[in-house]
Design a protein around this motif. Structure first.
Motif, PDB file in Angstrom:
ATOM      1  N   MET A   1      -3.356   2.537   2.850  1.00  0.00           N
ATOM      2  CA  MET A   1      -2.104   1.763   2.740  1.00  0.00           C
ATOM      3  C   MET A   1      -1.303   2.269   1.556  1.00  0.00           C
ATOM      4  SD  MET A   1      -1.867  -2.341   2.730  1.00  0.00           S
ATOM      5  CE  MET A   1      -0.376  -3.220   2.972  1.00  0.00           C
ATOM      6  N   LYS A   2      -0.013   2.494   1.782  1.00  0.00           N
ATOM      7  CA  LYS A   2       0.808   3.066   0.716  1.00  0.00           C
ATOM      8  C   LYS A   2       1.173   2.001  -0.320  1.00  0.00           C
ATOM      9  CE  LYS A   2       2.810   6.753   3.456  1.00  0.00           C
ATOM     10  NZ  LYS A   2       3.943   7.224   4.204  1.00  0.00           N
TER      11      LYS A   2
ATOM     12  N   LYS B   1       3.994   1.467  -1.684  1.00  0.00           N
ATOM     13  CA  LYS B   1       5.264   0.807  -1.331  1.00  0.00           C
ATOM     14  C   LYS B   1       4.987  -0.400  -0.414  1.00  0.00           C
ATOM     15  CE  LYS B   1       9.606   2.072   0.805  1.00  0.00           C
ATOM     16  NZ  LYS B   1      10.220   3.080   1.688  1.00  0.00           N
ATOM     17  N   ASP B   2       4.072  -0.181   0.559  1.00  0.00           N
ATOM     18  CA  ASP B   2       3.749  -1.265   1.498  1.00  0.00           C
ATOM     19  C   ASP B   2       2.983  -2.383   0.805  1.00  0.00           C
ATOM     20  OD1 ASP B   2       4.928  -0.089   3.819  1.00  0.00           O
ATOM     21  OD2 ASP B   2       3.301   1.363   3.804  1.00  0.00           O
TER      22      ASP B   2
ATOM     23  N   ARG C   1       5.452  -4.438  -0.868  1.00  0.00           N
ATOM     24  CA  ARG C   1       6.183  -5.240   0.121  1.00  0.00           C
ATOM     25  C   ARG C   1       5.361  -6.479   0.496  1.00  0.00           C
ATOM     26  NH1 ARG C   1       7.526  -2.904   5.920  1.00  0.00           N
ATOM     27  NH2 ARG C   1       5.755  -4.213   6.381  1.00  0.00           N
ATOM     28  N   PHE C   2       4.057  -6.269   0.656  1.00  0.00           N
ATOM     29  CA  PHE C   2       3.151  -7.381   0.945  1.00  0.00           C
ATOM     30  C   PHE C   2       3.222  -8.424  -0.163  1.00  0.00           C
ATOM     31  CE2 PHE C   2      -0.128  -7.335   4.302  1.00  0.00           C
ATOM     32  CZ  PHE C   2       0.397  -6.313   5.068  1.00  0.00           C
TER      33      PHE C   2
ATOM     34  N   MET D   1      -6.823  -9.101   8.824  1.00  0.00           N
ATOM     35  CA  MET D   1      -6.598  -7.740   8.310  1.00  0.00           C
ATOM     36  C   MET D   1      -7.911  -6.971   8.233  1.00  0.00           C
ATOM     37  SD  MET D   1      -3.670  -8.359   5.437  1.00  0.00           S
ATOM     38  CE  MET D   1      -3.634  -6.714   4.812  1.00  0.00           C
ATOM     39  N   LYS D   2      -8.954  -7.645   7.768  1.00  0.00           N
ATOM     40  CA  LYS D   2     -10.261  -6.977   7.693  1.00  0.00           C
ATOM     41  C   LYS D   2     -10.765  -6.623   9.093  1.00  0.00           C
ATOM     42  CE  LYS D   2     -13.444  -8.092   4.557  1.00  0.00           C
ATOM     43  NZ  LYS D   2     -14.372  -8.929   3.763  1.00  0.00           N
TER      44      LYS D   2
ATOM     45  N   ILE E   1      -9.061  -5.892  11.748  1.00  0.00           N
ATOM     46  CA  ILE E   1      -8.390  -4.743  12.385  1.00  0.00           C
ATOM     47  C   ILE E   1      -8.529  -3.457  11.568  1.00  0.00           C
ATOM     48  CG2 ILE E   1      -6.764  -6.124  13.755  1.00  0.00           C
ATOM     49  CD1 ILE E   1      -4.630  -5.516  11.709  1.00  0.00           C
ATOM     50  N   GLY E   2      -9.239  -3.569  10.437  1.00  0.00           N
ATOM     51  CA  GLY E   2      -9.573  -2.324   9.727  1.00  0.00           C
ATOM     52  C   GLY E   2      -9.041  -2.181   8.316  1.00  0.00           C
ATOM     53  N   ALA E   3      -8.628  -3.277   7.694  1.00  0.00           N
ATOM     54  CA  ALA E   3      -8.163  -3.166   6.308  1.00  0.00           C
ATOM     55  C   ALA E   3      -9.366  -2.913   5.407  1.00  0.00           C
ATOM     56  CB  ALA E   3      -7.457  -4.439   5.879  1.00  0.00           C
ATOM     57  N   ASN E   4      -9.229  -1.921   4.568  1.00  0.00           N
ATOM     58  CA  ASN E   4     -10.293  -1.581   3.637  1.00  0.00           C
ATOM     59  C   ASN E   4     -10.421  -2.668   2.571  1.00  0.00           C
ATOM     60  OD1 ASN E   4     -11.750  -0.230   1.505  1.00  0.00           O
ATOM     61  ND2 ASN E   4     -11.243   1.669   2.604  1.00  0.00           N
ATOM     62  N   PRO E   5     -11.644  -3.124   2.248  1.00  0.00           N
ATOM     63  CA  PRO E   5     -11.789  -4.157   1.203  1.00  0.00           C
ATOM     64  C   PRO E   5     -11.122  -3.756  -0.111  1.00  0.00           C
ATOM     65  CG  PRO E   5     -13.881  -3.785   2.312  1.00  0.00           C
ATOM     66  CD  PRO E   5     -12.941  -2.752   2.827  1.00  0.00           C
ATOM     67  N   LYS E   6     -11.149  -2.450  -0.412  1.00  0.00           N
ATOM     68  CA  LYS E   6     -10.516  -1.976  -1.651  1.00  0.00           C
ATOM     69  C   LYS E   6      -9.017  -2.246  -1.623  1.00  0.00           C
ATOM     70  CE  LYS E   6     -13.687   1.742  -2.834  1.00  0.00           C
ATOM     71  NZ  LYS E   6     -13.912   3.170  -2.668  1.00  0.00           N
ATOM     72  N   THR E   7      -8.426  -2.040  -0.450  1.00  0.00           N
ATOM     73  CA  THR E   7      -6.976  -2.270  -0.315  1.00  0.00           C
ATOM     74  C   THR E   7      -6.655  -3.740  -0.540  1.00  0.00           C
ATOM     75  OG1 THR E   7      -6.965  -0.529   1.346  1.00  0.00           O
ATOM     76  CG2 THR E   7      -5.013  -1.895   1.248  1.00  0.00           C
TER      77      THR E   7
END
Lengths: 445, 229
Positions: A1-2, A4-5, A8-9, A340-341, A343-349
């Motif tokens: 995840m960038k 910038k995004d 935005r979040f 989010m987790k 669908i694949g969000a990394n815990p670090k993110t």
């Protein structure tokens, strides 16, 4: 995840709870402003004290009191002067001897008592001695006088009315009215040795008047004579420096080439420390403003560290608010985090987003706090002197600064603020990464 | 595509010192081939959702192995599984699991954001997906402003936007009326035929199960039939 995004979040999340976030930012801003304002008092007073000390003294001057020899101090001699002049970075070495009695000076019907010095004029000029009127002495009976000498040259009378009741100074109408340059004044010295009493008058010509001292409250009423006049005084009194009431058995056997006051002048401020170190290494007893500055700065550094520590407590209290806000945010957003987790969000993110959010609160709070602190600082510097003068009816020293905010203080405060806020956001952020996907999606958290 | 070998799983109930072991899955082994639609059927509480959660990596099996492609996912760390899910799996849930504060467009865009796609690419692909599920005119609608069928289509679009080779669907029609259910099943078949996407569908509905090339039946945590391709 960038990045910038992620920002935005964060903005979207903050928008959802504007009031709560604003209150947390406000608490952080107050903590940061408190820290800066508190520490700024230390910085402001240090600046004022340093400025005052520097204004009072010539910063490139090093005073030498004596030379330590076998545990005892002796006066400086011409050999010492030659050595001092040879040190790299030394611009001039001035030396003075004081007449060890206060002679009476008379001009027409006016008289004044004044401290009298014999000095080496070329080195004084090299060191920065300047005249406001006249020229330097060239002949043996020529003298220069301090800028306030004329103020003490008053009508020869015992009448107390010549003094101003309020200031204690001689009233203008009783002071010698003309310029002194070119005038001949008589110096009267006394003798008091083995029962012999008498006076001796030496005729001197004033050829110059020194510039006023740098500080308004300083007075220079001294008279600066030549070495031959000094020798004449010693010859008449039979004592070193014309000292009165001395026991003949204690007369110094040799007073030649020793000096009461020796000052070394460095070429610039940077050279002062090096010269001072060298002189101390070589057993000279010295004092320089640099030494004083070191002590002042050390004292204020300790005071500032204490103030910053106290101020940090305010930020730590504010961080409890951030911790609370972030914990609530994690709890509220648990279902979203779960999705989010899933669908694949990394815990670090996820952790990064929450740490960034607390940092965001911290940085906005620090910026607002810094602006507020600057405003308070300006108001304090303008308003506090008035309040103190009105409350205590006491006039404060001119140019006294209560509060100063240098960029370094802003960096320290913003740094502490960011550190504390990031730290307070870490645990909620970690909690966010540990959210159970299935429980979160079932809205069980 | 999916290989499940001797999978056992139990839940531990109760507090420390007074724990009860509840077996959920017993010795499950089966395979799903690439491009297949496999339905997993069974009564409520039979363990079919647990099976899906194990394959998804939401929970870790007590025993056994799961291979997806050539990757032994049972050995993955949480972080690695998250990356794997993002790149290789899509999910369709019974209750859609859309983020309520995000529009249809933003929900579909989310996997692309997580993958770090550029803004222009994200916009293009999200619009394509919205178009594919027939919701281009609803792109700025929040989930609460969409019907159940529309929400499920957004959910499918989100599952497909990264073009994963495998879609795991847990009771995908559970919250839909019969007409919308039929539409959705047609859509799943179409995706399978056109894009070759593999589907593992958990359902208790025989109608839904019928779209599968093969049906696996689970009863009381045990695989009864349909293990072989």
């Amino acid at each position: 995840m960038k990045w910038k995004d992620q920002f935005r979040f964060i903005r979207q999340n903050i928008k959802k709870n504007k009031v709560r976030t604003m209150m947390t930012i406000l608490a952080t801003a107050m903590g940061c402003a408190f820290l800066i304002v508190l520490a700024s008092v230390g910085y402001g007073l240090q600046e004022s004290v340093v400025k005052d000390t520097l204004e009072q003294q010539v910063v490139t001057e090093i005073d030498i009191y004596g030379f330590e020899e076998e545990g005892e101090y002796r006066s400086l001699t011409m050999d010492d002067i030659d050595y001092l002049e040879s040190i790299d970075g030394v611009k001039a070495v001035t030396r003075r001897n004081q007449v060890r009695q206060i002679p009476m000076y008379m001009l027409e019907e006016y008289k004044a008592e004044a401290m009298t010095y014999v000095t080496h004029f070329p080195s004084e000029v090299e060191a920065g001695l300047k005249l406001q009127d006249g020229r330097m002495p060239e002949k043996e009976n020529e003298v220069i006088v301090g800028s306030h000498f004329r103020n003490y040259l008053s009508v020869n009378t015992d009448d107390e009315n010549i003094y101003d009741e309020e200031t204690g100074e001689v009233k203008e109408e009783y002071i010698y009215p003309d310029d002194l340059v070119g005038k001949t004044i008589n110096m009267e010295v006394r003798q008091d040795l083995e029962g012999e009493n008498g006076t001796h008058t030496i005729s001197l010509t004033v050829v110059g008047v020194l510039q006023e001292p740098s500080r308004e409250w300083m007075q220079d009423q001294n008279v600066y004579i030549s070495e031959s006049v000094y020798n004449e005084i010693e010859e008449f009194t039979g004592t070193p420096g014309g000292e009165l009431g001395i026991d003949p058995g204690n007369l110094e056997t040799d007073t030649t080439d020793t000096f009461d006051e020796v000052h070394v002048y460095a070429k610039n401020l940077e050279k002062v420390q090096g010269i001072a170190d060298k002189l101390e290494e070589n057993n000279y007893a010295i004092y320089s403003v640099v030494n004083e500055m070191e002590q002042i700065n050390m004292l204020f550094t300790i005071a500032k560290a204490g103030l910053i520590l106290v101020g940090t407590i305010a930020i730590v209290i504010a961080s409890i608010g951030i911790y609370n806000t972030m914990t609530m945010a994690v709890t509220e957003r648990a279902p979203d985090i779960g999705i989010m987790k899933a669908i694949g969000a990394n815990p670090k993110t996820i952790k990064q987003i929450f740490v960034l959010e607390s940092s965001y609160i911290g940085i906005i709070g620090a910026i607002i706090g810094t602006i507020v602190a600057y405003l308070i600082s300006v108001l304090v510097n303008i308003g506090l002197p008035f309040i103190i003068e009105m409350a205590f009816e006491d006039e404060l020293p001119e140019g006294l600064q209560f509060s100063a905010i240098p960029p370094s203080l802003v960096f320290i405060a913003v740094g502490i603020c960011l550190f504390v806020t990031i730290l307070s956001g870490m645990r909620p952020a970690k909690r966010a990464t540990q959210i159970d996907v299935l429980k979160a999606m079932r809205r069980e958290i | 595509m999916i290989t499940v070998q001797k999978l056992n799983h139990h839940f531990e109930l109760g507090k420390k010192g007074n724990k009860t072991i509840l077996p959920v899955l017993k010795d499950i082994s089966f395979q799903v081939e690439k491009g297949e639609i496999v339905s997993v059927v069974g009564k409520s509480g039979s363990g079919k959702s647990t099976l899906l959660n194990l394959i998804s990596g939401f929970i870790h099996p007590t025993e056994g192995e799961i291979l997806i492609g050539d990757q032994r996912v049972t050995d993955f760390s949480e972080t690695k599984f998250a990356d794997f899910r993002l790149k290789h799996m899509g999910f369709i849930f019974q209750s859609f699991q859309l983020i309520p504060s995000m529009t249809a467009f933003q929900n579909i865009e989310l996997p692309l954001i997580l993958k770090g796609e550029s803004e222009s690419s994200r916009e293009q692909r999200t619009l394509e997906m919205l178009n594919k599920v027939g919701l281009e005119s609803f792109k700025d609608h929040y989930p609460s402003e969409l019907s159940g069928g529309q929400q499920q289509r957004v959910s499918i679009a989100r599952a497909l936007v990264l073009e994963p080779p495998l879609i795991l669907a847990d009771e995908p029609t559970g919250s839909l009326d019969s007409e919308t259910e039929a539409e959705l099943l047609t859509f799943i078949k179409q995706l399978n035929t056109e894009l070759g996407v593999t589907f593992l569908i958990i359902t208790h509905d025989e109608e839904v199960a019928r779209i599968g090339h093969r049906t696996i039946t689970i009863r009381d945590g045990q695989l009864i039939e349909g293990a072989d391709a």
